[in-house]
Design a protein around this motif. Structure first.
Motif, PDB file in Angstrom:
ATOM      1  N   VAL A 217      34.252  36.450  45.958  1.00 61.90           N
ATOM      2  CA  VAL A 217      32.846  36.276  46.600  1.00 61.90           C
ATOM      3  C   VAL A 217      32.735  35.780  47.822  1.00 61.90           C
TER       4      VAL A 217
ATOM      5  N   MET B 111      31.169  43.894  52.342  1.00 57.96           N
ATOM      6  CA  MET B 111      32.349  43.914  51.404  1.00 57.96           C
ATOM      7  C   MET B 111      31.801  44.605  50.075  1.00 57.96           C
ATOM      8  N   SER B 112      32.628  45.079  49.336  1.00 52.84           N
ATOM      9  CA  SER B 112      32.238  45.605  47.965  1.00 52.84           C
ATOM     10  C   SER B 112      32.398  44.609  46.832  1.00 52.84           C
ATOM     11  N   THR B 113      32.617  43.339  47.277  1.00 51.35           N
ATOM     12  CA  THR B 113      32.679  41.961  46.347  1.00 51.35           C
ATOM     13  C   THR B 113      31.401  41.810  46.173  1.00 51.35           C
ATOM     14  N   TYR B 114      31.294  40.637  45.265  1.00 50.56           N
ATOM     15  CA  TYR B 114      29.776  39.912  45.264  1.00 50.56           C
ATOM     16  C   TYR B 114      29.732  39.002  46.717  1.00 50.56           C
ATOM     17  N   GLY B 115      28.263  39.015  47.115  1.00 42.71           N
ATOM     18  CA  GLY B 115      28.225  38.559  48.333  1.00 42.71           C
ATOM     19  C   GLY B 115      26.936  37.588  48.182  1.00 42.71           C
ATOM     20  N   PHE B 116      26.812  36.527  49.213  1.00 39.93           N
ATOM     21  CA  PHE B 116      25.675  35.834  49.417  1.00 39.93           C
ATOM     22  C   PHE B 116      25.448  35.384  50.768  1.00 39.93           C
TER      23      PHE B 116
ATOM     24  N   PRO C 260      37.756  43.103  43.156  1.00 42.19           N
ATOM     25  CA  PRO C 260      36.822  42.789  43.890  1.00 42.19           C
ATOM     26  C   PRO C 260      35.689  41.761  42.991  1.00 42.19           C
TER      27      PRO C 260
ATOM     28  N   ARG D  37      26.801  38.551  58.783  1.00 41.06           N
ATOM     29  CA  ARG D  37      26.523  39.829  58.148  1.00 41.06           C
ATOM     30  C   ARG D  37      27.522  40.480  57.199  1.00 41.06           C
TER      31      ARG D  37
ATOM     32  N   TYR E 186      27.585  41.588  53.339  1.00 45.30           N
ATOM     33  CA  TYR E 186      27.004  42.929  53.047  1.00 45.30           C
ATOM     34  C   TYR E 186      27.802  44.270  53.179  1.00 45.30           C
TER      35      TYR E 186
ATOM     36  N   SER F 199      31.708  48.094  51.099  1.00 44.99           N
ATOM     37  CA  SER F 199      30.522  48.428  50.374  1.00 44.99           C
ATOM     38  C   SER F 199      29.890  49.761  51.039  1.00 44.99           C
ATOM     39  N   ASP F 200      28.914  50.306  50.401  1.00 45.76           N
ATOM     40  CA  ASP F 200      28.395  51.490  50.950  1.00 45.76           C
ATOM     41  C   ASP F 200      27.293  51.345  51.911  1.00 45.76           C
ATOM     42  N   GLN F 201      27.367  49.975  52.650  1.00 44.03           N
ATOM     43  CA  GLN F 201      26.264  49.705  53.781  1.00 44.03           C
ATOM     44  C   GLN F 201      26.694  49.912  54.990  1.00 44.03           C
TER      45      GLN F 201
END
Lengths: 634, 342
Positions: B51, B66-71, B47, B61, B64, B17-19
């Motif tokens: 999840v 990963m460029s996938t869905y995340g919870f 991606p 953490r 956050y 991800s971009d984080q």
């Protein structure tokens, strides 16, 4: 109307006495089948065209020691030729299947009421177990009642002798013998019960036959025997009831079906995750049997797992529902806070019971209003709806789904043990008349220059979009750490937290514009006294206010189904009354909320003894308020 | 679910991800993140069908980044959230990231139940034997006697073994990997992904700040050869710098022993061969600890069993075919009804 049941002559020539309404309570040991007896009588009574209300009251123990007072199970029904609002204050007729049932229930019977007793159970041993020092049949303690003593045990044994059952099995038909007698007493048709017995014991036709024989024998006994106590048959005329197709329904059934209907209207799969707890488990049981409605039910390992699984299901694009009672809701608190923060739909059903802690699991109370509105850490607003009757649970279920999905928020539904178990006649609605509210999931059109932003809100509802995992391009990460307005990314920025807290509150407060204005159930929109209720106190308040209005008192009944946010006109409405009285089965919760919200001098009327309000209790409270000088002076 | 065309060639960076990643410099979690991203690229899952679910803690953490869905959920409860996700949509590829505190202390109950139910997902337990995010308290896997802010005189708790816990919970897939062993880890993760059911992978993770070197006896370049036994299905259990040591079963005591090849006539044929379908053997292997034994890594146990979420939806399908499509009006009119006329 169906066939009239007006005065008919018995074979013996005795006319039936016509009465407007009757309260009957069946009471016996937990193993005596009183709840079944009551529900069969309810159905037969509904079919006879009376209006009715019921109150099942049973012990927490599954099989309490036989013959003890704490093992007594009772079922009360009020039925009549007029609108019936409650299960009735005091029974006209008590059926006591053993000494313990008499001991526990006699105190409630109306003065001069009828007490039908199975003398076959009045042995010294059973009298002692029930805590009687002397035999109440002989010591004068039943003076003042019409006592009808019958050896029901013996007569049942005789009636089923031909079926070769064991003594124990034979005696289990006692309740059907008794039901047969009461059917005769009130001129009810036995056919539905006969059919039901054939279905229930399809694999044991001998048991079915024995029960039917007992049912018939009880009925014949009424017709032919010279009854003790001068007892004779009654007829209860049909009530003026809105025409249409009816059924009886309990609150648990109505809520299960309402949620299923709501999911259908929202075009969503429902995932109910729940952990067994009295009195909430019934909802799990009912929905578990509705898999053909694409309902997934999950018995989780604990209350926390249940709510978390429901939230997970909502994250994945289904309607997550969890159900419990007060202690379980307490355990779910942290996760409900997460659902508020990540703004996902979630329905939390609380079948309230007496507390705190384990409290009285089978006794009803409405003492979780504070918990529902305030019971989470931090500023964590959600929607709170309260069903007002068994049948009302259906519409409340649908509305919960509509609000949860439209506003991306948890919705707490407050029911209670009484409402969940009590059945009432229900004019079956046409589901096609309900407007669908299909969920519009986020799609590629929501992908902007910065990608998909899960916290860009709808301007009107302030709801964020709902992106279903599996949708290309909408991948996003959300969680319990405060989310940046717009992107939803982790944000420790203090100003952002202020803004998000305000937005969460504004979103929920705005729902006040999407719910009906608060109306008045009975009476004027201003005046001397408003009686404000919520939940299952609807019946007694409604009857008490009706009775007082019949006596020309200036009193109105207001009943809240939207506890949070409150209806937007409620403050103005309450300001139009000199006095506001809030009867609640708790120690004063809605009253505090109303006082805090509107600075109104609302007064509490509280009761937490596990029993619904009696009509007379509310009438007396109304009278005392109206008797006040300043109330009359204005 | 949408079924996008499989991208021609996914790279590890396609799953980033971009984080900004915010673990401490030198944290083992970085290596795991890289290993997982590479594994997903190798699997080639789109991606959007993936999840990542986590609880609370340093490891949690993970979604956050990963460029996938995340919870990122609440402490210890990720298995319950992940179960709900799979109940709603069994097609999603769910990865659960947890730690020794999150998964075995506050969330021990949920981990137990997601494993025994065999919900189809990958469970990565980053075991660093310490609470990192709350600044260094001992965890349920910390070695007894560990001095920490909450145990200044040394911890008294007896630690548990995550792999043994999983086996005890009737898990159908139990494996181990080491954060820094990037050649080994993706193979284990691929196996976990291929398994239908709850795949449990314990990943030894070095916490450079609060518990540095906890696994130094087997997880580092110069210790791995002597300190680790890398399991391979069907292969004799050989380890050591010179590949001259092995694991033999002592039949009289039903226990394992380390033997020296070539000594007393011991050959490869005397050694145990790994059978990952043997749960008793998996338990014995999971028990092996330094310094008496090498630590077993790789797939300890793998046995096919129906996945819970699949079975749940099979019941729904069966009910739908038996009872017909849902009809609310029919539902409301079922049972005893009566008509009140005008």
């Amino acid at each position: 109307m169906v066939t009239s049941t007006a005065i008919q002559l018995e074979p013996t020539g005795t006319p039936r006495e016509e009465v407007e309404s009757v309260v009957v309570r069946f009471a016996g040991d937990s193993g005596d089948g009183m709840q079944l007896t009551g529900s069969q009588f309810t159905l037969a009574t509904a079919l006879a065209g009376n209006d009715l209300a019921t109150f099942p009251d049973f012990p927490a123990e599954i099989r309490a020691p036989i013959g003890t007072t704490f093992g007594v199970s009772a079922f009360q029904i009020n039925f009549g030729a007029r609108k019936i609002a409650t299960a009735g204050d005091a029974p006209d007729v008590l059926v006591a299947m053993n000494p313990a049932a008499l001991k526990v229930n006699l105190v409630d019977v109306k003065a001069g009421g009828t007490v039908i007793i199975d003398t076959g159970t009045f042995s010294d041993r059973n009298l002692k177990k029930a805590g009687f020092g002397s035999n109440p049949l002989e010591d004068g303690s039943l003076d003042g009642y019409q006592v009808v003593t019958i050896d029901i045990s013996k007569l049942t044994m005789e009636a089923v002798k031909a079926y070769g059952l064991s003594n124990k099995e034979a005696l289990r038909s006692k309740n059907m013998w008794t039901l047969g007698l009461i059917y005769w007493l009130y001129d009810r048709d036995r056919e539905t019960t006969t059919n039901w017995l054939r279905g229930k014991f399809a694999k044991r036709p001998d048991i079915a036959d024995a029960n039917i024989a007992a049912l018939d024998a009880g009925h014949i006994y009424g017709e032919t025997a010279e009854l003790p106590g001068g007892m004779h048959g009654y007829s209860v005329l049909q009530a003026e009831i809105t025409p249409g197709l009816y059924r009886t329904i309990t609150g648990a059934e109505a809520l299960a079906w309402g949620l299923a209907a709501g999911a259908k209207l929202a075009n969503l799969r429902m995932v109910l995750a729940s952990y067994p707890i009295t009195p909430a488990s019934t909802l799990l049981h009912i929905l578990a049997g509705m898999k053909q409605f694409d309902i997934v039910t999950f018995q989780a390992e604990d209350e926390i797992a249940a709510v978390c699984a429901a939230i997970g299901a909502s994250f994945a694009g289904s309607l997550g529902v969890t159900s419990s009672s007060g202690p379980g809701i307490a355990l779910k608190g942290e996760a409900i806070g997460l659902a508020i923060g990540v703004e996902l739909p979630l329905i939390v059903v609380n079948s309230q019971r007496a507390g705190p802690s384990t409290g009285l699991p089978t006794k009803t109370e409405q003492s979780d209003l504070y918990q529902a509105v305030f019971g989470r850490n931090a500023d964590a607003p959600l929607v709170v709806l309260a069903a007002s009757s068994s049948a009302n649970c259906f519409d409340i279920g649908i509305e919960a789904v509509r609000l949860a999905t439209k506003y991306m928020t948890p919705v707490m539904v407050l029911s209670d043990g009484y409402m969940g178990n009590a059945s009432e006649p229900w004019l079956i609605p046409d589901f096609d008349s309900y407007a669908p509210f299909p969920v519009a999931f986020a799609d590629h059109e929501q992908i902007g220059a910065e990608g998909y932003l899960p916290y860009v809100r709808d301007e009107k509802t302030l709801a964020r979009p709902w992106a279903r995992p599996g949708t290309p391009g909408l991948q996003h990460r959300i969680g319990g750490i405060e989310r940046a307005d717009g992107s939803g990314n982790i944000s420790y920025d203090a100003e952002n937290h202020q803004r998000m807290t305000n937005l969460r509150a504004a979103k929920i407060n705005g729902i006040a514009n999407d719910i009906p204005l608060q109306g008045v159930e009975q009476g004027n929109e201003s005046g001397k006294l408003a009686v404000v209720g919520w939940g299952s106190t609807y019946g007694p308040i409604s009857r008490a206010v009706g009775n007082m209005r019949d006596l020309d008192h200036d009193v109105s009944h207001i009943h809240l189904r939207h506890i949070w946010p409150l209806p937007r006109n409620l403050g103005d409405l309450l300001a139009g009354f000199d006095q506001v009285l809030v009867p609640e089965m708790n120690n004063g919760q809605l009253v505090t909320l109303l006082r805090a919200q509107y600075l109104v001098a609302a007064e509490p009327l509280n009761k937490v003894n596990g029993q619904p309000f009696k009509i007379v209790e509310i009438e007396a409270a109304i009278q005392s308020r109206l008797d006040r000088e300043f109330g009359e002076a204005k | 679910m949408n079924a996008p065309a499989k991208p021609s060639a996914l790279l590890a960076k396609d799953f980033a991800s971009d984080q900004e990643v915010r673990w401490c410099p030198g944290c083992g979690d970085y290596a795991i993140l890289k290993g997982v991203q590479k594994t997903l690229a190798d699997i080639g899952t789109a991606p959007e069908n993936v999840v990542f679910v986590s609880g609370i803690g340093c490891s949690s953490r993970f979604p956050y980044y990963m460029s996938t869905y995340g919870f990122h959920t609440i402490h210890g409860r990720a298995p319950a959230f992940a179960t709900g996700i799979k109940l709603a949509n069994p097609q999603l590829d769910v990865w659960l990231v947890t730690g020794d505190g999150d998964g075995l202390s506050i969330g021990g109950n949920h981990l137990l139940h997601v494993l025994r139910r065999n919900v189809n997902m990958q469970i990565l337990l980053f075991n660093n034997e310490i609470y990192g995010l709350t600044k260094g308290q001992y965890s349920p896997t910390s070695k007894q006697g560990l001095r920490s802010p909450s145990t200044p005189m040394g911890s008294l708790d007896r630690p548990l073994s995550p792999a043994l816990f999983a086996l005890g919970a009737n898990a159908t897939f139990v494996a181990r990997a080491v954060d820094t062993q990037q050649k080994h880890m993706p193979g284990v993760l691929l196996r976990a992904h291929a398994h239908q059911g709850a795949s449990f992978v314990e990943i030894y993770t070095n916490c450079i700040v609060y518990n540095d070197g906890a696994f130094a006896s087997f997880a580092e370049k110069n210790t791995a050869a002597e300190g680790e036994l890398v399991l391979e299905q069907g292969a004799p259990m050989i380890f050591g710098k010179d590949r001259d040591k092995g694991i033999r079963l002592k039949r009289d005591t039903l226990s394992l022993e380390v033997v020296q090849l070539g000594v007393n006539g011991i050959t490869e044929d005397d050694l145990l061969r790994h059978d990952e379908t043997n749960r008793v053997l998996a338990g014995l292997l999971a028990e092996m600890r330094n310094p008496d034994f090498p630590v077993a890594v790789g797939v300890l146990y793998c046995k096919a069993a129906p996945a819970y979420d699949t079975a749940v939806h099979e019941q729904i399908a069966a009910a739908r075919s038996a009872k017909g499509a849902a009809d609310i009006n029919k539902l409301l009119r079922g049972g005893a009804t009566w008509t009140v006329g005008d």
